[in-house]
Scaffold this active site. Structure first.
Site, mmCIF file in Angstrom:
data_model
loop_
_atom_site.group_PDB
_atom_site.id
_atom_site.type_symbol
_atom_site.label_atom_id
_atom_site.label_comp_id
_atom_site.label_asym_id
_atom_site.label_seq_id
_atom_site.Cartn_x
_atom_site.Cartn_y
_atom_site.Cartn_z
ATOM 1 N N PRO A 73 0.822 -1.225 0.000
ATOM 2 C CA PRO A 73 0.000 0.000 0.000
ATOM 3 C C PRO A 73 0.850 1.266 0.000
ATOM 4 O O PRO A 73 0.639 2.171 0.797
ATOM 5 C CB PRO A 73 -0.793 -0.131 1.301
ATOM 6 C CG PRO A 73 0.120 -0.905 2.206
ATOM 7 C CD PRO A 73 0.987 -1.786 1.350
ATOM 8 N N ASN A 80 9.412 -1.794 -10.845
ATOM 9 C CA ASN A 80 10.399 -1.442 -11.849
ATOM 10 C C ASN A 80 11.206 -2.668 -12.233
ATOM 11 O O ASN A 80 11.187 -3.678 -11.531
ATOM 12 C CB ASN A 80 11.313 -0.330 -11.330
ATOM 13 C CG ASN A 80 10.820 1.041 -11.768
ATOM 14 O OD1 ASN A 80 10.482 1.242 -12.939
ATOM 15 N ND2 ASN A 80 10.769 1.977 -10.839
ATOM 16 N N ALA A 93 5.125 9.183 -8.205
ATOM 17 C CA ALA A 93 4.300 9.322 -7.003
ATOM 18 C C ALA A 93 5.163 9.071 -5.790
ATOM 19 O O ALA A 93 6.184 8.394 -5.875
ATOM 20 C CB ALA A 93 3.155 8.307 -7.044
ATOM 21 N N LYS A 114 12.763 2.250 -19.967
ATOM 22 C CA LYS A 114 12.492 2.658 -18.581
ATOM 23 C C LYS A 114 13.623 2.220 -17.656
ATOM 24 O O LYS A 114 13.991 2.948 -16.731
ATOM 25 C CB LYS A 114 11.149 2.053 -18.117
ATOM 26 C CG LYS A 114 10.777 2.384 -16.660
ATOM 27 C CD LYS A 114 10.438 3.846 -16.460
ATOM 28 C CE LYS A 114 10.476 4.334 -15.019
ATOM 29 N NZ LYS A 114 9.368 3.945 -14.191
ATOM 30 N N ASN A 136 15.737 4.337 -14.993
ATOM 31 C CA ASN A 136 15.946 3.913 -13.600
ATOM 32 C C ASN A 136 17.428 3.862 -13.243
ATOM 33 O O ASN A 136 17.836 4.268 -12.152
ATOM 34 C CB ASN A 136 15.361 2.520 -13.354
ATOM 35 C CG ASN A 136 13.858 2.494 -13.307
ATOM 36 O OD1 ASN A 136 13.250 1.499 -13.660
ATOM 37 N ND2 ASN A 136 13.244 3.566 -12.858
ATOM 38 N N ARG A 157 15.934 4.078 3.966
ATOM 39 C CA ARG A 157 15.419 2.726 3.705
ATOM 40 C C ARG A 157 16.347 1.976 2.749
ATOM 41 O O ARG A 157 17.188 2.587 2.080
ATOM 42 C CB ARG A 157 14.019 2.809 3.072
ATOM 43 C CG ARG A 157 12.961 3.379 3.997
ATOM 44 C CD ARG A 157 11.564 3.250 3.393
ATOM 45 N NE ARG A 157 11.359 4.163 2.278
ATOM 46 C CZ ARG A 157 10.644 5.283 2.336
ATOM 47 N NH1 ARG A 157 10.052 5.639 3.457
ATOM 48 N NH2 ARG A 157 10.497 6.054 1.278
ATOM 49 N N GLU A 216 16.303 -0.223 -3.955
ATOM 50 C CA GLU A 216 15.966 -1.227 -4.966
ATOM 51 C C GLU A 216 17.099 -1.273 -6.003
ATOM 52 O O GLU A 216 16.855 -1.203 -7.205
ATOM 53 C CB GLU A 216 14.654 -0.784 -5.618
ATOM 54 C CG GLU A 216 13.780 -1.866 -6.136
ATOM 55 C CD GLU A 216 12.470 -1.302 -6.693
ATOM 56 O OE1 GLU A 216 12.400 -0.126 -7.053
ATOM 57 O OE2 GLU A 216 11.512 -2.084 -6.766
HETATM 58 N N1 LIG Z 1 6.914 5.793 -6.791
HETATM 59 C C1 LIG Z 1 7.131 5.952 -8.059
HETATM 60 O O1 LIG Z 1 7.047 7.076 -8.564
HETATM 61 C C2 LIG Z 1 7.446 4.774 -8.951
HETATM 62 C C3 LIG Z 1 7.488 4.995 -10.336
HETATM 63 C C4 LIG Z 1 7.728 3.916 -11.173
HETATM 64 C C5 LIG Z 1 7.926 2.656 -10.636
HETATM 65 N N2 LIG Z 1 7.889 2.480 -9.286
HETATM 66 C C6 LIG Z 1 8.107 1.117 -8.799
HETATM 67 O O2 LIG Z 1 6.919 0.636 -8.206
HETATM 68 C C7 LIG Z 1 7.234 -0.286 -7.152
HETATM 69 C C8 LIG Z 1 6.568 0.208 -5.869
HETATM 70 O O3 LIG Z 1 7.172 1.456 -5.532
HETATM 71 P P1 LIG Z 1 6.528 2.514 -4.545
HETATM 72 O O4 LIG Z 1 7.199 3.809 -4.837
HETATM 73 O O5 LIG Z 1 5.044 2.428 -4.566
HETATM 74 O O6 LIG Z 1 7.085 1.971 -3.150
HETATM 75 P P2 LIG Z 1 6.588 2.317 -1.666
HETATM 76 O O7 LIG Z 1 5.883 3.628 -1.650
HETATM 77 O O8 LIG Z 1 7.778 2.115 -0.787
HETATM 78 O O9 LIG Z 1 5.524 1.197 -1.396
HETATM 79 C C9 LIG Z 1 5.837 -0.130 -1.094
HETATM 80 C C10 LIG Z 1 4.786 -0.597 -0.121
HETATM 81 O O10 LIG Z 1 4.936 -1.999 0.117
HETATM 82 C C11 LIG Z 1 4.819 -2.209 1.504
HETATM 83 N N3 LIG Z 1 5.445 -3.469 1.877
HETATM 84 C C12 LIG Z 1 6.745 -3.737 2.106
HETATM 85 N N4 LIG Z 1 6.913 -5.028 2.432
HETATM 86 C C13 LIG Z 1 5.682 -5.588 2.402
HETATM 87 C C14 LIG Z 1 5.193 -6.903 2.654
HETATM 88 N N5 LIG Z 1 6.006 -7.896 3.022
HETATM 89 N N6 LIG Z 1 3.873 -7.118 2.530
HETATM 90 C C15 LIG Z 1 3.026 -6.126 2.183
HETATM 91 N N7 LIG Z 1 3.427 -4.858 1.941
HETATM 92 C C16 LIG Z 1 4.746 -4.606 2.044
HETATM 93 C C17 LIG Z 1 5.491 -1.011 2.106
HETATM 94 O O11 LIG Z 1 5.169 -0.926 3.473
HETATM 95 P P3 LIG Z 1 5.925 0.097 4.489
HETATM 96 O O12 LIG Z 1 5.065 1.285 4.465
HETATM 97 O O13 LIG Z 1 5.915 -0.630 5.777
HETATM 98 O O14 LIG Z 1 7.289 0.354 3.933
HETATM 99 C C18 LIG Z 1 4.888 0.078 1.248
HETATM 100 O O15 LIG Z 1 3.595 0.419 1.685
HETATM 101 C C19 LIG Z 1 8.763 -0.317 -7.079
HETATM 102 O O16 LIG Z 1 9.250 -1.392 -7.842
HETATM 103 C C20 LIG Z 1 9.164 1.014 -7.722
HETATM 104 O O17 LIG Z 1 10.466 0.967 -8.308
HETATM 105 C C21 LIG Z 1 7.656 3.492 -8.441
#
Ligand SMILES: NC(=O)c1ccc[n+]([C@@H]2O[C@H](COP(=O)([O-])OP(=O)(O)OC[C@H]3O[C@@H](n4cnc5c(N)ncnc54)[C@H](OP(=O)(O)O)[C@@H]3O)[C@@H](O)[C@H]2O)c1
Length: 306
Positions: free
Chosen positions: A12, A110, A136, A190, A194, A268, A271
């Site tokens: 989430p 990613n 985001a 992409k 990254n 933290r 990745e």
């Molecule tokens: N954000 C961006 O702009 C963006 C853009 C392109 C691609 N991405 C990719 O999208 C993916 C997600 O990124 P994000 O930015 O959304 O990351 P994020 O905000 O860190 O979200 C990850 C979520 O997963 C939760 N989590 C961690 N371990 C878990 C487990 N064992 N079970 C259930 N939930 C768990 C985390 O909880 P906690 O709150 O406890 O940490 C956090 O809520 C990554 O691969 C990233 O590279 C992100």
């Protein structure tokens, strides 16, 4: 009009919350699984603060005990995985509880290794890879801010699964799913972005660093070696793409960040493996030199563990 489906989102965070909101807005039955409970419903806003919406269900925390399908509230038709790649293993028990062979698992992560990365955890379900074109970030325990300068998009390969996923989210203005013919090239384009973003994480600085001529030269060298590995993996990305990438980074708003920088600033784990390590790993497999990644990757790994 699509019929309501059972959609489970694992993770989430920034991307998972936005995807869950898009599925909720399309009228699906949505559950979201996390490792901690923010206590209040997750809100998604534009970076300007304008609300986009709020999840009308809480985060489900199952812990790391042996999770059964019953604990999870049943299996799901769709499982959207939005944990960071290095968190997939810890989410394995929840994924196993949610997935059955007819489930479609959508990798909202990613990297170019999504399918191999998720396959061991999903009980034979098919994994649909995506390219996440979203910017985001979590700005509070229950708040996510999305860059609204363009519609958040997910690119998926053409084919029946991709089409079904595009139908699931219809033409949501919150999150648009688009089918792409040459998905491999798109995923590698992409990945190159990254890999270059890794420089922000290493220097703990936003996109303004790319305006330095020395960093622009380093960016170009990293882009060239990444594109060479991409071509060896079958992507159609000529070396001239490196100039396009350098231009894109030097033209970025100086305050633009990236999720790996957000992780670095918050102390933290990073990745780094699926975003930078992969260039060196696959380069070696193809006998290609990756001198920039050979330096960046150990530094990122060390910073990630600090
Ligand atoms: N954000 C961006 O702009 C963006 C853009 C392109 C691609 N991405 C990719 O999208 C993916 C997600 O990124 P994000 O930015 O959304 O990351 P994020 O905000 O860190 O979200 C990850 C979520 O997963 C939760 N989590 C961690 N371990 C878990 C487990 N064992 N079970 C259930 N939930 C768990 C985390 O909880 P906690 O709150 O406890 O940490 C956090 O809520 C990554 O691969 C990233 O590279 C992100």
């Amino acid at each position: 009009v699509t019929s309501a489906a059972d959609v489970a989102v694992v993770g989430p965070g920034a991307i998972g919350s936005l995807a869950a909101l898009a599925a909720q807005m399309e009228g699906h039955r949505v559950r979201i699984f996390g490792r901690s409970d923010p206590g209040v419903p997750i809100r998604v806003v534009q970076q300007s603060g304008t609300p986009i919406g709020e999840l009308d269900f809480p985060v489900i925390v199952l812990g790391d005990r042996n999770v059964t399908t019953g604990d999870a509230g049943g299996s799901a038709d769709w499982v959207l995985v939005a944990v960071k790649a290095h968190q997939t293993h810890a989410a394995g028990p929840v994924l196993a509880a949610l997935c059955k062979p007819s489930t479609t698992v959508v990798a909202l992560q990613n990297g170019v290794e999504q399918v191999e990365g998720l396959r061991p955890y999903v009980n034979g379900a098919e994994v649909l890879p995506t390219v996440v074109w979203i910017n985001a970030e979590r700005i509070g325990p229950a708040e996510v801010a999305v860059d609204g300068s363009s519609v958040p998009r997910l690119h998926v390969p053409v084919g029946s699964r991709g089409e079904a996923f595009a139908t699931l989210l219809a033409d949501s203005a919150t999150l648009r799913v688009e089918l792409v013919e040459d998905f491999r090239s798109e995923a590698w384009r992409k990945l190159a972005v990254n890999a270059i973003n890794g420089l922000m994480a290493l220097t703990s600085q936003r996109a303004r660093i790319y305006q330095r001529s020395d960093i622009a030269a380093l960016t170009r060298a990293l882009a060239v070696e990444t594109l060479a590995v991409a071509r060896a993996e079958g992507a159609d990305l000529p070396e001239s793409e490196a100039d396009v990438l350098v231009e894109m980074f030097t033209a970025m708003p100086p305050d633009r960040g990236t999720s790996i920088l957000a992780d670095r600033l918050a102390g933290r784990a990073l990745e780094w493996d699926v975003r930078n390590g992969v260039v060196r790993r696959l380069g070696r497999r193809h006998g290609l030199a990756t001198p920039v990644s050979d330096v960046l990757v150990p530094l990122l790994a060390a910073v990630s563990e600090a």
